[in-house]
Design an enzyme around this catalytic site. Structure first.
Site: not given
Ligand code: TC6
Length: 727
Positions: A105, A125
């Site tokens: 990210e 995730e």
């Protein structure tokens, strides 16, 4: 935490620093944000490079801190990613090693991304029960389109730089000097307009059948997820990227993240992540541990027996780039084995090719097929993978003891047999160890490593290191019948069969267990494994067959309840899938579709009638509790017997070897979640109703923990009685 330095006149380099994987703790995130602000405020800085220390960009947010995260908090990481993207100066990510989760990210907040050829990126995730909540679900679809983003975010798979380039995640691959190349690029692009490089400003690439793509993805993940919430939430977040402006999509992402964080599944999956790492740090009851023992290098290994297990083991070893000798007893078996291994290796090579990995990993030239035990003279390690027959295994180990070099490690692939009895026929029992692979051995991640009474710490360290080399999770356990996995499986299967006697159908039991999240219920699993395996073992133990004492009651063995149902099925040739019939009916021998079988219903009714059993309705709760709590109860006994050194060992074995759903964290974690007093009271209730089933009587260790006020799972082993002997 994040070092700031100048490279040349105009480039600032911010290096993330948090060994071993540069996890983005709040201190690292804060330091990164400060670095970006400092560069922005300094007029002499024209461009910025972000990289990671020790050859790794970042493995993402610090998972250890999630438990203390307040669900209401806006992730500071998301603020920092936005800050990077808003920078007035071009920011280049120099990706080495890994950029995972929050690490990716951060990279997506940058305006350019350069990666080393061996680097891996991904959003794992989902495997931790959450989603990429630092705006990853909103940026990735804008960058690579919906289908590819759905794939990466809902599977959590890592992709190598070559695939990442193809997908458009990175802009360039380099073979060396990644950071230097990123500095060059940063200098080159300084002053160029940044608007087109800001992913949040891009539209999501439109597709005519977008709705259909999203709905199909939802159906697919729901089918696979077996109750796991995170894949579905990932899709909802991606859908928001399609339907909403960036800022509103981010709000939706945050809301879904908060929901997942509070769901309990995230806690279970993160526990499983750390449990997997904890089992590497093995200890013996004597206190000897991974800290002091060192593994010996294994360059050449041998596998004896090329049945289903042996073939998978050979494939695993070849994939791990070892020299392998594969031995069989006769030419016919050798030829069949060679053909099977060759096709497995070809399949592996094609899979690797698809994922951009070099295929010479599966080089068959490293593999020698032989009938000659003499070919084992120079191997460093042998894995015997013949039938579960003690006499045969002993004969082989006697031979190995005379043929192999004295320092060779001798492993037996067994799912239940006594390692000490096998070791006793060799002249080096300290080099004998159990390695219980799971079928198919080239796919399944678990390796149960069984220490015998004489097994040396070096042998253990070597077997554990072998597991890692084979990309498996090794768990060290003690020597007892069935070790950890199969010992706990026995009372679970026993309950499932008793439930059939009492009135259930196989599919009712399977549905309850599969509804809990198991990939397969006990009856489908038994059919897959082959009912004859257990039959052979029961005959060996004298529970059925010729060794059974005449006059033994059909449903009783030594005053314990016994069900002869599976024996009767085997006597009818109903061995499971391979025979086309077992607990279910299949379309053909070897068929995979389990169909309820009217023959079995009749058979069960007649059986109940013969034995005067009145069928009753058993609800889902009882099915689940009797199967799962009997298994968990055995787990407590295993801890008390010091066969497993920690609950994490048991949980990892069950997740990786037996399909226990990760979002339930493993059987012992599950027990701690539902509460030990609850497990105890249900076991008490069922054992009162069935006093002839000893495995339902609560383990004294479980009772002790409840009496102590149910301490948290990590404290359980401190309450195990210390052993009187030194081992
Ligand atoms: C995320 O980013 C969410 C963002 C949005 C929300 C704001 N945190 O696996 P290894 C530890 S979620 C903390 O043995 P390898 C690990 O426990 C995160 N610790 O090494 C171990 O500690 P030990 C998304 C971490 O070379 C040590 O590092 N990212 C983290 O075999 C070494 O680990 C992931 O899910 C972490 N993020 O594999 C990636 N990562 O020595 C998770 C590792 O005390 N990590 N540790 O036992 C991995 O997949 C692997 O660790 C690896 C390295 C591939 C990075």
């Amino acid at each position: 935490m994040a070092q700031y330095r100048r490279a040349g006149a105009a480039v600032a380099v911010i290096r993330l620093h948090n060994a071993p994987v540069n996890a983005l703790s709040s201190a690292v995130v804060q330091a990164l944000a400060q670095g970006v602000k400092k560069a922005d405020l300094d007029p002499s800085v024209k461009a910025v490079v972000i990289c990671g220390a020790n050859g790794k960009f970042s493995a993402g947010a610090d998972i250890r801190t999630f438990s203390s995260l307040q669900p209401r908090d806006r992730p500071a990481l998301a603020e920092t990613v936005s800050l990077i993207e808003r920078s007035q100066k071009p920011v280049v990510a120099a990706i080495e090693g890994v950029a995972l989760g929050g690490g990716l990210e951060v990279a997506l907040g940058c305006h350019y991304r350069i990666a080393h050829a061996q680097a891996r990126v991904g959003f794992p995730e989902v495997l931790l029960g959450i989603l990429p909540a630092a705006e990853g679900t909103q940026r990735l679809p804008r960058l690579i389109g919906i289908p590819a983003a759905l794939d990466l975010i809902t599977t959590g798979r890592h992709v190598l730089a070559a695939e990442a380039l193809k997908l458009g995640i990175i802009d360039e691959i380099v073979k060396e000097n990644t950071v230097e190349r990123a500095i060059e690029l940063a200098s080159k692009v300084s002053g160029q307009p940044l608007g087109p490089r800001k992913i949040s400003l891009k539209p999501v690439p439109d597709l005519p059948d977008m709705e259909a793509i999203l709905s199909e993805a939802l159906v697919k993940v729901k089918r696979k997820a077996r109750g796991r919430l995170s894949p579905e939430m990932c899709i909802q977040a991606i859908k928001a990227a399609v339907q909403l402006p960036f800022a509103e999509g981010v709000e939706k992402e945050r809301e879904l993240f908060r929901f997942l964080l509070g769901s309990g599944q995230a806690k279970a999956q993160q526990y499983a992540f750390f449990a997997e790492r904890a089992v590497e740090k093995w200890t013996m009851p004597s206190g000897t541990s991974w800290k002091t023992a060192s593994a010996q290098p294994i360059r050449k290994a041998a596998v004896i027996g090329l049945g289903t297990m042996g073939r998978g083991i050979v494939t695993s070893l070849v994939k791990a780039k070892m020299l392998v000798v594969a031995l069989e007893q006769d030419q016919k078996q050798l030829d069949i084995g060679r053909e099977a291994v060759t096709s497995l290796l070809q399949w592996e090579a094609s899979k690797m090719q698809q994922s951009g990995q070099s295929q010479d990993i599966c080089d068959p030239a490293r593999l020698q097929f032989t009938l000659d035990f003499g070919a084992l003279r120079d191997v460093d390690l042998v894995i015997e993978a013949v039938f579960e027959d003690m006499a045969l295994k002993k004969e082989i180990f006697r031979k190995l003891s005379t043929i192999c070099k004295p320092e060779a490690f001798l492993c037996t692939n067994t799912s239940a047999l006594d390692i000490d009895e096998i070791a006793a026929v060799t002249s080096h029992p300290h080099q004998v160890i159990g390695t219980h692979f799971f079928s198919p051995a080239h796919v399944m991640k678990l390796l149960e490593v069984i220490r015998g009474h004489h097994t040396s710490p070096t042998t253990i360290a070597t077997a554990m290191s072998l597991a890692k080399t084979l990309n498996k999770v090794g768990v060290l356990v003690g020597n007892c019948f069935g070790f950890v996995g199969n010992r706990m499986m026995a009372p679970y299967v026993e309950q499932a069969i008793f439930l059939l006697e009492e009135g259930c159908k196989p599919e009712e039991v399977d549905q309850a267990v599969e509804g809990f999240g198991f990939h397969m219920g006990p009856f489908r699993m038994l059919d897959l494994a082959g009912l004859d395996v257990g039959w052979r073992s029961r005959k060996g133990q004298g529970l059925t067959g010729p060794k059974l004492a005449p006059g033994t009651p059909a449903r009783q063995r030594e005053s314990r309840r016994y069900s002869p149902l599976p024996d009767f099925l085997c006597e009818q040739g109903r061995y499971g899938q391979k025979a086309g019939k077992g607990w279910y009916l299949y379309e053909k021998p070897g068929g995979r579709t389990a169909n309820p079988d009217p023959w079995l219903y009749n058979f069960l009714s007649e059986y109940r009638e013969t034995h005067g059993i009145k069928a009753r309705f058993v609800d889902q709760e009882e099915i689940l509790e009797r199967c799962l709590y009997a298994l968990i109860n055995e787990g407590f006994q295993i801890l008390a017997d010091r066969i497993a050194s920690a609950p994490e060992d048991i949980d990892v074995i069950y997740i990786y070897g037996y399909g226990w759903p990760t979002h339930r964290g493993g059987p012992m974690f599950h027990a701690s979640t539902v509460g030990l007093p609850h497990v105890l009271s249900r076991l008490q209730k069922y054992s009162e109703a069935h006093p002839d089933i000893p495995k339902l009587q609560p383990s004294p260790f479980l009772k002790k923990l409840v009496a102590l006020g149910s301490p948290p799972l990590r404290e359980w082993v401190s309450h195990v009685r210390q052993p009187s002997s030194k081992l």
